[in-house]
Design a protein around this motif. Sequence first.
Motif, mmCIF file in Angstrom:
data_model
loop_
_atom_site.group_PDB
_atom_site.id
_atom_site.type_symbol
_atom_site.label_atom_id
_atom_site.label_comp_id
_atom_site.label_asym_id
_atom_site.label_seq_id
_atom_site.Cartn_x
_atom_site.Cartn_y
_atom_site.Cartn_z
ATOM 1 N N ILE A 13 -6.961 0.418 4.584
ATOM 2 C CA ILE A 13 -7.941 1.219 5.475
ATOM 3 C C ILE A 13 -7.362 2.392 5.902
ATOM 4 O O ILE A 13 -7.948 3.583 5.838
ATOM 5 C CB ILE A 13 -8.077 0.435 6.737
ATOM 6 C CG1 ILE A 13 -8.881 -0.799 6.298
ATOM 7 C CG2 ILE A 13 -8.631 1.067 7.761
ATOM 8 C CD1 ILE A 13 -9.035 -1.706 7.247
ATOM 9 N N ALA A 14 -5.941 2.586 5.969
ATOM 10 C CA ALA A 14 -4.918 3.597 6.276
ATOM 11 C C ALA A 14 -5.261 4.584 4.943
ATOM 12 O O ALA A 14 -5.596 6.004 5.323
ATOM 13 C CB ALA A 14 -3.759 3.443 6.465
ATOM 14 N N THR A 17 -8.724 6.226 5.270
ATOM 15 C CA THR A 17 -8.695 7.393 6.269
ATOM 16 C C THR A 17 -8.108 8.584 5.937
ATOM 17 O O THR A 17 -8.544 9.494 6.158
ATOM 18 C CB THR A 17 -8.054 6.483 7.652
ATOM 19 O OG1 THR A 17 -8.761 5.354 7.755
ATOM 20 C CG2 THR A 17 -8.168 7.475 8.694
#
Length: 151
Positions: A13-14, A17
């Motif tokens: 997810i990081a 992003t």
Amino acid sequence: MASVSVSHLIIFIAALTVSVGVATTLTVNVQSMTASMDERGESVANDIETDVTIISDPGSPASIYDGAGNVTLLVKNTGDRPIDIENDPPDVLIDGRYQPSPTVTIIGDSSTAWGEDDVIRVVVDESLEPGGHRATVRTGSAEATMRFRVN
């Protein structure tokens, strides 16, 4: 084992992003560069299409300098586009000195656009000594220079 999957999910997810942020920044920069290149291309095209020629007769110095402090130049638009002289009058230099506020009139036309093949009369107040002189007219990137003598 579940903790490893959770940490991988958080890292994934990081990474997504960060990649979305980078992609957004690159897209904005590319669009800005494209707009800038379009403007520059239009400016270069206008410069290429603009050309002027001083058509005053240097062999007839009385037609250029009247002895009373007025230098009169006839300048022809030899380019491929009209030039707006009301909002952007030509710059005039006499012997390398800038002449502020020349009087510019279009010969035979009352419009504010100096059309293709049209001639303008440029008059500047400048007292000249007898001898050789140089007049330069600039508009945009186009420039014309003429040498003449005053008796």
